[in-house]
Design a protein around this motif. Structure first.
Motif, PDB file in Angstrom:
ATOM      1  N   GLY A   1      14.689 -22.040 -10.997  1.00  0.00           N
ATOM      2  CA  GLY A   1      14.921 -20.791 -11.698  1.00  0.00           C
ATOM      3  C   GLY A   1      15.323 -19.658 -10.784  1.00  0.00           C
ATOM      4  N   TRP A   2      15.774 -18.599 -11.433  1.00  0.00           N
ATOM      5  CA  TRP A   2      16.127 -17.358 -10.744  1.00  0.00           C
ATOM      6  C   TRP A   2      15.317 -16.214 -11.347  1.00  0.00           C
ATOM      7  CZ3 TRP A   2      19.075 -17.079  -6.449  1.00  0.00           C
ATOM      8  CH2 TRP A   2      19.875 -18.184  -6.153  1.00  0.00           C
ATOM      9  N   TYR A   3      14.854 -15.350 -10.473  1.00  0.00           N
ATOM     10  CA  TYR A   3      14.110 -14.157 -10.863  1.00  0.00           C
ATOM     11  C   TYR A   3      14.745 -12.975 -10.141  1.00  0.00           C
ATOM     12  CZ  TYR A   3      10.610 -17.478 -12.483  1.00  0.00           C
ATOM     13  OH  TYR A   3       9.979 -18.505 -13.138  1.00  0.00           O
ATOM     14  N   ARG A   4      14.455 -11.771 -10.612  1.00  0.00           N
ATOM     15  CA  ARG A   4      14.988 -10.599  -9.920  1.00  0.00           C
ATOM     16  C   ARG A   4      13.972  -9.465  -9.959  1.00  0.00           C
ATOM     17  NH1 ARG A   4      19.885  -8.872 -14.079  1.00  0.00           N
ATOM     18  NH2 ARG A   4      18.568  -8.079 -15.785  1.00  0.00           N
ATOM     19  N   GLN A   5      14.101  -8.596  -8.971  1.00  0.00           N
ATOM     20  CA  GLN A   5      13.222  -7.440  -8.901  1.00  0.00           C
ATOM     21  C   GLN A   5      14.054  -6.219  -8.521  1.00  0.00           C
ATOM     22  OE1 GLN A   5       9.796  -7.865  -6.344  1.00  0.00           O
ATOM     23  NE2 GLN A   5       8.720  -6.205  -7.400  1.00  0.00           N
ATOM     24  N   ALA A   6      14.133  -5.286  -9.455  1.00  0.00           N
ATOM     25  CA  ALA A   6      14.849  -4.036  -9.219  1.00  0.00           C
ATOM     26  C   ALA A   6      13.895  -3.030  -8.577  1.00  0.00           C
ATOM     27  CB  ALA A   6      15.392  -3.493 -10.526  1.00  0.00           C
ATOM     28  N   PRO A   7      14.427  -2.032  -7.889  1.00  0.00           N
ATOM     29  CA  PRO A   7      13.571  -1.024  -7.244  1.00  0.00           C
ATOM     30  C   PRO A   7      12.622  -0.384  -8.249  1.00  0.00           C
ATOM     31  CG  PRO A   7      15.828  -0.796  -6.509  1.00  0.00           C
ATOM     32  CD  PRO A   7      15.851  -1.797  -7.615  1.00  0.00           C
ATOM     33  N   GLY A   8      11.346  -0.378  -7.896  1.00  0.00           N
ATOM     34  CA  GLY A   8      10.346   0.255  -8.740  1.00  0.00           C
ATOM     35  C   GLY A   8       9.940  -0.531  -9.965  1.00  0.00           C
ATOM     36  N   LYS A   9      10.425  -1.762 -10.087  1.00  0.00           N
ATOM     37  CA  LYS A   9      10.108  -2.575 -11.262  1.00  0.00           C
ATOM     38  C   LYS A   9       9.449  -3.880 -10.847  1.00  0.00           C
ATOM     39  CE  LYS A   9      13.734  -0.772 -14.290  1.00  0.00           C
ATOM     40  NZ  LYS A   9      14.841  -1.141 -15.219  1.00  0.00           N
TER      41      LYS A   9
ATOM     42  N   THR B   1      25.146 -17.912 -15.965  1.00  0.00           N
ATOM     43  CA  THR B   1      24.994 -19.345 -16.184  1.00  0.00           C
ATOM     44  C   THR B   1      24.245 -19.968 -15.012  1.00  0.00           C
ATOM     45  OG1 THR B   1      27.074 -19.449 -17.422  1.00  0.00           O
ATOM     46  CG2 THR B   1      26.172 -21.524 -16.609  1.00  0.00           C
ATOM     47  N   ILE B   2      23.159 -20.666 -15.330  1.00  0.00           N
ATOM     48  CA  ILE B   2      22.404 -21.379 -14.305  1.00  0.00           C
ATOM     49  C   ILE B   2      22.800 -22.849 -14.333  1.00  0.00           C
ATOM     50  CG2 ILE B   2      20.425 -21.848 -15.835  1.00  0.00           C
ATOM     51  CD1 ILE B   2      18.609 -21.447 -13.365  1.00  0.00           C
ATOM     52  N   SER B   3      22.892 -23.445 -13.152  1.00  0.00           N
ATOM     53  CA  SER B   3      23.221 -24.873 -13.058  1.00  0.00           C
ATOM     54  C   SER B   3      22.534 -25.439 -11.817  1.00  0.00           C
ATOM     55  CB  SER B   3      24.737 -25.077 -12.988  1.00  0.00           C
ATOM     56  OG  SER B   3      25.271 -24.438 -11.834  1.00  0.00           O
TER      57      SER B   3
ATOM     58  N   TYR C   1      22.222 -22.934  -8.801  1.00  0.00           N
ATOM     59  CA  TYR C   1      23.244 -21.896  -8.754  1.00  0.00           C
ATOM     60  C   TYR C   1      23.015 -20.898  -9.889  1.00  0.00           C
ATOM     61  CZ  TYR C   1      25.587 -25.564  -6.056  1.00  0.00           C
ATOM     62  OH  TYR C   1      25.879 -26.542  -5.142  1.00  0.00           O
ATOM     63  N   LEU C   2      23.517 -19.681  -9.674  1.00  0.00           N
ATOM     64  CA  LEU C   2      23.543 -18.685 -10.736  1.00  0.00           C
ATOM     65  C   LEU C   2      24.907 -18.021 -10.714  1.00  0.00           C
ATOM     66  CD1 LEU C   2      21.800 -17.353 -12.977  1.00  0.00           C
ATOM     67  CD2 LEU C   2      21.367 -15.493 -11.345  1.00  0.00           C
ATOM     68  N   GLN C   3      25.716 -18.334 -11.712  1.00  0.00           N
ATOM     69  CA  GLN C   3      27.016 -17.697 -11.862  1.00  0.00           C
ATOM     70  C   GLN C   3      26.813 -16.438 -12.691  1.00  0.00           C
ATOM     71  OE1 GLN C   3      30.154 -18.515 -10.598  1.00  0.00           O
ATOM     72  NE2 GLN C   3      30.757 -16.539 -11.470  1.00  0.00           N
ATOM     73  N   MET C   4      27.165 -15.301 -12.125  1.00  0.00           N
ATOM     74  CA  MET C   4      26.955 -14.019 -12.789  1.00  0.00           C
ATOM     75  C   MET C   4      28.308 -13.369 -13.062  1.00  0.00           C
ATOM     76  SD  MET C   4      23.705 -12.588 -10.592  1.00  0.00           S
ATOM     77  CE  MET C   4      24.651 -12.428  -9.080  1.00  0.00           C
ATOM     78  N   ASN C   5      28.622 -13.196 -14.323  1.00  0.00           N
ATOM     79  CA  ASN C   5      29.875 -12.573 -14.744  1.00  0.00           C
ATOM     80  C   ASN C   5      29.588 -11.276 -15.477  1.00  0.00           C
ATOM     81  OD1 ASN C   5      31.282 -14.843 -13.758  1.00  0.00           O
ATOM     82  ND2 ASN C   5      31.113 -15.885 -15.742  1.00  0.00           N
ATOM     83  N   SER C   6      30.621 -10.457 -15.619  1.00  0.00           N
ATOM     84  CA  SER C   6      30.501  -9.177 -16.337  1.00  0.00           C
ATOM     85  C   SER C   6      29.286  -8.388 -15.852  1.00  0.00           C
ATOM     86  CB  SER C   6      30.390  -9.438 -17.850  1.00  0.00           C
ATOM     87  OG  SER C   6      31.508 -10.152 -18.312  1.00  0.00           O
TER      88      SER C   6
END
Length: 121
Positions: free
Chosen positions: A35-43, A68-70, A79-84
């Motif tokens: 999986g993929w996770y993310r952490q934005a500043p202050g969150k 899209t995760i693959s 992988y994590l393909q990030m569009n738009s």
């Protein structure tokens, strides 16, 4: 031991694309979910997307239709393909792999070091 190495982050303009990679190495018998996770500043860290060993996927509502995760099981890579991409996608992105190691029963959660994605004009 198990190590995850991430790559692919960087600066991109709104509407652009990036592809993140996360490769596992070490004494690995098999890998369950990735999986993929993310952490934005202050969150707090939040889930972005997951993929099971069978290929079933799950996405956060905020990225559905854009990300899209693959996975490549032969390479122990997710992988994590990030569009738009949008400015609100700016964050440090972390991968996680649920690993079955060779030296012990059960599983362990292995995390990548994080890669920064900045979406800005």
């Amino acid at each position: 031991q198990v190590q995850l190495v991430e790559s692919g982050g960087g600066l991109v303009q709104p509407g652009g694309s990036l592809r993140l990679s996360c490769a596992a190495s070490g004494s690995i018998y098999s890998i369950n979910a990735m999986g993929w996770y993310r952490q934005a500043p202050g969150k707090q860290r939040e889930l972005v997307a997951t993929i099971t060993s069978g290929g079933s996927t799950n996405y956060a509502d905020s990225v559905k239709g854009r990300f899209t995760i693959s996975r490549d099981n032969a390479k122990n890579t997710v992988y994590l393909q990030m569009n738009s991409l949008k400015p609100e996608d700016t964050a440090v992105y972390y991968c996680k792999q649920v690993v079955v190691p060779r030296w012990m029963g059960g599983t362990l959660d292995a995390w990548g070091q994080g890669t920064l994605v900045t979406v800005s004009s």
